[in-house]
Design an enzyme around this catalytic site. Structure first.
Site, PDB file in Angstrom:
ATOM      1  N   ASP B  55      48.500  43.704  48.987  1.00  0.00           N
ATOM      2  CA  ASP B  55      49.682  43.640  49.504  1.00  0.00           C
ATOM      3  C   ASP B  55      50.395  44.826  49.847  1.00  0.00           C
ATOM      4  O   ASP B  55      49.766  45.909  49.453  1.00  0.00           O
ATOM      5  CB  ASP B  55      50.647  43.117  48.234  1.00  0.00           C
ATOM      6  CG  ASP B  55      50.770  41.628  48.046  1.00  0.00           C
ATOM      7  OD1 ASP B  55      50.231  40.873  49.297  1.00  0.00           O
ATOM      8  OD2 ASP B  55      51.213  41.150  47.215  1.00  0.00           O
ATOM      9  N   TYR B 113      40.582  44.820  39.053  1.00  0.00           N
ATOM     10  CA  TYR B 113      41.864  45.636  39.322  1.00  0.00           C
ATOM     11  C   TYR B 113      42.228  46.652  38.204  1.00  0.00           C
ATOM     12  O   TYR B 113      42.170  46.164  36.911  1.00  0.00           O
ATOM     13  CB  TYR B 113      42.850  44.795  39.791  1.00  0.00           C
ATOM     14  CG  TYR B 113      43.067  44.005  40.791  1.00  0.00           C
ATOM     15  CD1 TYR B 113      43.643  44.569  41.994  1.00  0.00           C
ATOM     16  CD2 TYR B 113      42.275  42.829  41.106  1.00  0.00           C
ATOM     17  CE1 TYR B 113      43.585  44.005  43.449  1.00  0.00           C
ATOM     18  CE2 TYR B 113      42.056  42.131  42.426  1.00  0.00           C
ATOM     19  CZ  TYR B 113      42.969  42.717  43.614  1.00  0.00           C
ATOM     20  OH  TYR B 113      42.692  42.323  44.756  1.00  0.00           O
TER      21      TYR B 113
END
Lengths: 258, 258
Positions: B55, B113
């Protein structure tokens, strides 16, 4: 009227250094801070007196500055009160009242800087604004040996940028060492004061030591030569952070009562 | 024609996410990368196929993408060759040849992540682009207990942003834990895939656990509820970094020869 000592942290990436410039188009940390404090205290003539003139692109976690104000805001609430008036890359970390004769520059006992190097085969984009990139593996042990040779009181003219007009180039280095963590190598140096570009020239010289271009034992010769050309290059500004400025605030407070 | 797998690191601050947009004014990482690679290989139709659609504002150290090219540049030299064509916040870290049927998304085994939190009384301006700021002290032990409750194969609909159109919201989390270092608290999570905003909603929920607003034992109930409103807020993008994408490249290479 209160004299207030501020501790200021900033990311220097977007600023032409700490010191306010005559031209209002030149964005400086001091300029932005003064603007915010003038608005907070509704005092258009308020001025900041800073402890260190950090260069363009250099960062700080422990810059200090004093202001003189009449205010009903409790001193410890100033950091929060000024927050929304400042850009997100400048933060007032702490505010404390100091005696009326306190001066952030003259009363400084010592300062600590950190210089960070990204040492690995490829650049790390998340570290590009906060390290200098060195591709070739650096010899940490040699760098540390060289670093310890900076400790002492010397004429550091060889580690001062040309064009500086200070009256004396003698400074005392109390501590200097190198640490690594992952790909980041940090040089820490504490001294009673630093000449123009001194830490960045020390860093450039220590990088040359780590690359085997200069031997650790040459450091003292370079210092004693007083010759800027014998020292290493001036390492890039973005690796440098003013970590801490030390005062004897307690002693000072007692003095002012005496 | 060679299929080349690139490992890409970027600072997502100045980009509208990874994925190329139709409007050329919208700056994306994939768009910049494709432009640089098209120039390097003099191939105006070259396209990148990325592994993960990070994003706006999200970073990566181990994003992956493939390209198909005819070139005489040795594959391992591509990172250096493309460097001067890319902005300084995008770095091609590695290039390796893969079999012609390799796909960066479908052949992915798992991804890791990291979500970083700056937990202290005052913001750190040098960390503002790479952490989310949480003022109140977080309970690391509770966060770690809660994190372990994410491990398993579940329908993670409660941890998926509204409006997502994936066919299945079942995902496997292989590992999830929390570590602290100084003022930075890092959440690491590894899974076979992630729903839209899933890691950021997990991070928001773990922050709520650390603030004693949610108990570690409630995690499983929240997952089983399938109700997005029961989970925490979507934590800010700048704390998130795509750390690594795992492939079984050896197995794949053997397959393609078989």
């Amino acid at each position: 009227m209160k004299r207030i000592l501020l501790t200021i942290a900033y990311d220097g990436t977007n600023y032409s250094g700490w010191q306010k410039q005559l031209s209002p188009e030149v964005k400086t940390v001091e300029g932005e801070l003064e603007k915010a404090l003038r608005a907070l205290f509704r005092s258009p003539n308020l001025i900041c007196i800073g402890a260190s003139r950090t260069d363009r692109g250099v960062h700080a976690l422990g810059q200090r500055a004093t202001i003189d104000v009449e205010t009903n805001i409790p001193v410890e609430k100033i950091p929060l009160a000024v927050r929304s008036l400042l850009p997100s890359d400048i933060v007032v970390v702490k505010a404390e009242e100091v005696p009326a004769d306190f001066h952030p520059r003259y009363d400084c006992i010592k300062k600590t800087y950190e210089y960070r190097i990204w040492n690995g085969p490829m650049r790390n984009p998340k570290e590009r604004l906060y390290t200098t990139f060195v591709y070739s593996p650096l010899d940490l042990e040699k760098m540390n040996k060289a670093a310890s040779n900076f400790i002492g009181t010397y004429d550091f003219a060889a580690f001062c940028a040309a064009g500086s007009t200070v009256s004396s180039t003698v400074r005392s280095i109390f501590d200097c060492y190198v640490k690594s963590e992952g790909n980041v190598i940090s040089i820490y140096v504490t001294g009673d004061g630093f000449l123009y570009n001194m830490v960045r020239i020390m860093a450039g010289t220590l990088i040359a030591v780590g690359q085997d271009k200069v031997s650790p034992d040459e450091i003292l010769q370079i210092i004693l030569s007083g010759n800027r050309e014998k020292a290493g290059i001036t390492a890039e500004p973005q690796g440098l952070t003013l970590q801490e400025i030390y005062y004897d605030l307690h002693g000072k407070a007692v003095d002012s009562e005496g």
